[in-house]
Design a protein around this motif. Structure first.
Motif, PDB file in Angstrom:
ATOM      1  N   ASP A 325      59.855  10.177  45.972  1.00 15.39           N
ATOM      2  CA  ASP A 325      59.742  11.358  45.035  1.00 15.39           C
ATOM      3  C   ASP A 325      58.230  12.244  44.980  1.00 15.39           C
ATOM      4  O   ASP A 325      58.359  13.411  45.149  1.00 15.39           O
ATOM      5  CB  ASP A 325      59.591  10.670  43.719  1.00 15.39           C
ATOM      6  CG  ASP A 325      60.845   9.824  43.265  1.00 15.39           C
ATOM      7  OD1 ASP A 325      61.784  10.529  43.716  1.00 15.39           O
ATOM      8  OD2 ASP A 325      60.708   8.950  42.800  1.00 15.39           O
ATOM      9  N   VAL A 326      57.125  11.378  45.576  1.00 14.71           N
ATOM     10  CA  VAL A 326      56.067  12.248  45.773  1.00 14.71           C
ATOM     11  C   VAL A 326      56.041  13.229  46.987  1.00 14.71           C
ATOM     12  O   VAL A 326      55.764  14.352  47.066  1.00 14.71           O
ATOM     13  CB  VAL A 326      54.890  11.486  46.013  1.00 14.71           C
ATOM     14  CG1 VAL A 326      53.682  11.958  46.647  1.00 14.71           C
ATOM     15  CG2 VAL A 326      54.646  10.412  45.048  1.00 14.71           C
ATOM     16  N   ALA A 327      56.771  12.560  47.976  1.00 11.74           N
ATOM     17  CA  ALA A 327      56.823  13.430  49.183  1.00 11.74           C
ATOM     18  C   ALA A 327      57.785  14.775  49.054  1.00 11.74           C
ATOM     19  O   ALA A 327      57.516  15.620  49.791  1.00 11.74           O
ATOM     20  CB  ALA A 327      57.500  12.683  50.615  1.00 11.74           C
ATOM     21  N   ALA A 328      58.787  14.637  48.259  1.00  8.12           N
ATOM     22  CA  ALA A 328      59.918  15.549  47.829  1.00  8.12           C
ATOM     23  C   ALA A 328      59.114  16.564  46.826  1.00  8.12           C
ATOM     24  O   ALA A 328      60.044  17.647  46.585  1.00  8.12           O
ATOM     25  CB  ALA A 328      61.087  15.095  47.698  1.00  8.12           C
ATOM     26  N   ASP A 329      58.322  16.190  45.994  1.00  7.18           N
ATOM     27  CA  ASP A 329      57.997  16.834  44.762  1.00  7.18           C
ATOM     28  C   ASP A 329      57.258  18.373  45.008  1.00  7.18           C
ATOM     29  O   ASP A 329      56.497  18.610  46.035  1.00  7.18           O
ATOM     30  CB  ASP A 329      56.964  16.308  44.060  1.00  7.18           C
ATOM     31  CG  ASP A 329      56.534  16.823  42.683  1.00  7.18           C
ATOM     32  OD1 ASP A 329      57.378  16.592  41.780  1.00  7.18           O
ATOM     33  OD2 ASP A 329      55.789  17.622  42.502  1.00  7.18           O
ATOM     34  N   ASP A 330      58.015  19.468  44.344  1.00  7.91           N
ATOM     35  CA  ASP A 330      57.587  20.880  44.782  1.00  7.91           C
ATOM     36  C   ASP A 330      56.237  21.075  44.369  1.00  7.91           C
ATOM     37  O   ASP A 330      55.745  22.020  44.953  1.00  7.91           O
ATOM     38  CB  ASP A 330      58.743  21.806  43.957  1.00  7.91           C
ATOM     39  CG  ASP A 330      58.604  21.583  42.481  1.00  7.91           C
ATOM     40  OD1 ASP A 330      58.073  20.441  42.042  1.00  7.91           O
ATOM     41  OD2 ASP A 330      59.284  22.397  41.801  1.00  7.91           O
ATOM     42  N   HIS A 331      55.644  20.478  43.281  1.00  8.21           N
ATOM     43  CA  HIS A 331      54.219  20.677  42.919  1.00  8.21           C
ATOM     44  C   HIS A 331      53.258  20.188  44.093  1.00  8.21           C
ATOM     45  O   HIS A 331      52.372  20.644  44.461  1.00  8.21           O
ATOM     46  CB  HIS A 331      53.859  19.816  41.551  1.00  8.21           C
ATOM     47  CG  HIS A 331      52.411  20.170  41.290  1.00  8.21           C
ATOM     48  ND1 HIS A 331      52.049  21.546  40.339  1.00  8.21           N
ATOM     49  CD2 HIS A 331      51.274  19.521  41.267  1.00  8.21           C
ATOM     50  CE1 HIS A 331      50.761  21.536  40.252  1.00  8.21           C
ATOM     51  NE2 HIS A 331      50.280  20.258  40.484  1.00  8.21           N
ATOM     52  N   VAL A 332      53.742  18.938  44.595  1.00  8.82           N
ATOM     53  CA  VAL A 332      52.760  18.498  45.426  1.00  8.82           C
ATOM     54  C   VAL A 332      52.666  19.525  46.806  1.00  8.82           C
ATOM     55  O   VAL A 332      51.703  19.448  47.496  1.00  8.82           O
ATOM     56  CB  VAL A 332      53.271  16.781  45.892  1.00  8.82           C
ATOM     57  CG1 VAL A 332      52.640  16.314  47.270  1.00  8.82           C
ATOM     58  CG2 VAL A 332      53.070  15.957  44.985  1.00  8.82           C
ATOM     59  N   ALA A 334      53.711  22.470  46.779  1.00  6.93           N
ATOM     60  CA  ALA A 334      52.462  23.839  46.469  1.00  6.93           C
ATOM     61  C   ALA A 334      51.299  23.662  46.510  1.00  6.93           C
ATOM     62  O   ALA A 334      50.533  24.590  47.111  1.00  6.93           O
ATOM     63  CB  ALA A 334      53.337  24.219  45.202  1.00  6.93           C
ATOM     64  N   ARG A 335      50.778  22.564  46.147  1.00  5.04           N
ATOM     65  CA  ARG A 335      49.238  22.238  46.207  1.00  5.04           C
ATOM     66  C   ARG A 335      48.947  21.947  47.536  1.00  5.04           C
ATOM     67  O   ARG A 335      47.684  21.825  47.713  1.00  5.04           O
ATOM     68  CB  ARG A 335      49.044  21.255  45.102  1.00  5.04           C
ATOM     69  CG  ARG A 335      49.088  21.427  43.650  1.00  5.04           C
ATOM     70  CD  ARG A 335      48.259  22.444  43.228  1.00  5.04           C
ATOM     71  NE  ARG A 335      47.030  21.719  43.399  1.00  5.04           N
ATOM     72  CZ  ARG A 335      45.505  22.071  43.042  1.00  5.04           C
ATOM     73  NH1 ARG A 335      45.627  23.521  42.695  1.00  5.04           N
ATOM     74  NH2 ARG A 335      44.593  21.631  43.026  1.00  5.04           N
ATOM     75  N   GLY A 336      49.757  21.571  48.499  1.00  7.32           N
ATOM     76  CA  GLY A 336      49.294  21.203  49.811  1.00  7.32           C
ATOM     77  C   GLY A 336      48.611  19.907  49.991  1.00  7.32           C
ATOM     78  O   GLY A 336      47.842  19.403  50.494  1.00  7.32           O
ATOM     79  N   ASP A 337      49.128  18.990  49.137  1.00  2.00           N
ATOM     80  CA  ASP A 337      48.604  17.511  48.830  1.00  2.00           C
ATOM     81  C   ASP A 337      48.703  16.709  50.089  1.00  2.00           C
ATOM     82  O   ASP A 337      48.093  15.623  50.213  1.00  2.00           O
ATOM     83  CB  ASP A 337      49.014  16.840  47.431  1.00  2.00           C
ATOM     84  CG  ASP A 337      48.358  17.604  46.370  1.00  2.00           C
ATOM     85  OD1 ASP A 337      47.293  18.051  46.525  1.00  2.00           O
ATOM     86  OD2 ASP A 337      49.086  17.710  45.442  1.00  2.00           O
TER      87      ASP A 337
END
Length: 361
Positions: A325-332, A334-337
């Protein structure tokens, strides 16, 4: 990326996690990091799984790919007088040493801070600290979190204590140590003292520092804090609630205005005027009932629907993520995490980006 520590040279004398991670933080902020490894064996993290395979079918540690990044490596036999002399010469042109050997080891090898340039800042990381009756005991993160009291607070009240899911004390101590390193560098350079210093950073101490009011309550009230699972023993509703599709959703609605908004999201505005739930104190006393009421609601809806309804009413909410989920999250994204690091053995590896960021990087 900005590199505020450019021009600082760090010797990573550590093994496994705490000291190398401290050095790595400094490296991600611009310092040059040189890792010293044992000849023939290298850092033990190199053989910690999980493993990927290179083009020739050899196993390569993904743990090492993450925690060994951003540094150059050399091998020195620190048990040998020639190696010790080489280390002292190398340290003379460096600014920082990060180490996590058992206390007394560097002294036995004649490379402790008293034998090095006084300009050096030395971060000494250990389990119990550089002195005290337990200082020579060996151990790891599991021992530190148990000793500091965090293990006692982790898990459900009717089950045995549980360890946190990651080696919290290793990483937390490294962060505290890295901050202290920059403080001593500032004192040395910006204030012009010209001298470094020694940082005594110990694993259980970092955990003890974040134990909130636990010690104060024991001191003044005689109360021994107990584990409460995902819930609180004084506030509700608060939990990871199971959804209809088998996921879990974290909802935090302990303040009265937020609870009222949650009631609206649930289609149960009557709950906010129920005498059992009409105030924060009342919900704390009736926490099992209010948590069960929320659990019954979430059990009838998919996680995405629960999240959407809570968000539309301003209720703090989040679906419990696994790594996929983390790897696919659009916020992650967009933030370049996450970033791709070119591992010299197996090529690009997607992993955590440097943290924190400066300004609008």
């Amino acid at each position: 990326m900005r590199q505020p520590l450019a021009g600082i040279r760090v010797l990573d004398l550590g093994t496994r996690i705490a000291a190398p991670f401290c050095a790595g933080i400094l490296g991600e902020q611009g310092a040059e990091v040189i890792k010293i490894e044992d000849p023939g064996r290298g850092d033990p993290t190199r053989i910690n799984g999980p493993f990927a395979t290179d083009d020739e079918g050899n196993h390569h540690s993904l743990y090492w790919s993450v925690e060994g990044r951003g540094r150059q490596s050399v091998t020195i036999n620190l048990r040998d007088p020639q190696g010790q002399d080489l280390f002292r010469r190398l340290a003379s042109v460096c600014d920082v040493v990060c180490e996590n050997f058992r206390p007394g080891t560097l002294e036995r090898w004649n490379i402790d801070p008293s034998r090095l340039d006084p300009r050096l800042v030395t971060a000494r990381i250990s389990l119990y600290g550089q002195d005290g009756p337990k200082s020579l005991h060996n151990g790891f993160d599991h021992n530190a979190v148990a000793f500091a009291g965090l293990t006692h607070l982790t898990g459900h009240a009717d089950q045995s204590p549980a360890r946190p899911g990651l080696p919290v004390s290793d990483y937390l101590t490294a962060v505290f140590a890295a901050q202290a390193v920059t403080s001593l560098l500032y004192e040395r350079d910006a204030k012009g003292t010209g001298t470094g210093g020694v940082i005594d950073a110990y694993l259980y101490g970092s955990v003890l520092r974040i134990m909130e009011w636990t010690i104060a309550a024991y001191d003044r009230l005689g109360s021994v804090r107990q584990r409460t699972g995902n819930r609180s023993d004084r506030a509700a509703p608060l939990d990871n609630y199971r959804s209809r599709d088998g996921r879990y959703v974290c909802i935090v609605a302990v303040r009265q205005p937020v609870f009222e908004r949650l009631c609206e999201a649930m289609g149960r505005p009557d709950l906010s005027t129920d005498e059992r739930f009409g105030s924060s104190g009342a919900r704390g006393r009736n926490r099992d009932e209010v948590n069960q009421t929320v659990a019954d609601w979430t059990a009838g809806l998919d996680a995405a629907t629960i999240e959407a309804r809570c968000l539309s009413h301003g209720v703090p909410v989040g679906i419990v993520h696994d790594v996929a989920d983390v790897a696919a999250d659009d916020h992650v994204r967009a933030r370049g995490d996450l970033c791709s690091v070119d591992d010299p053995v197996i090529g690009p590896v997607r992993q955590q980006a440097p943290f924190p960021r400066f300004g609008t990087e």
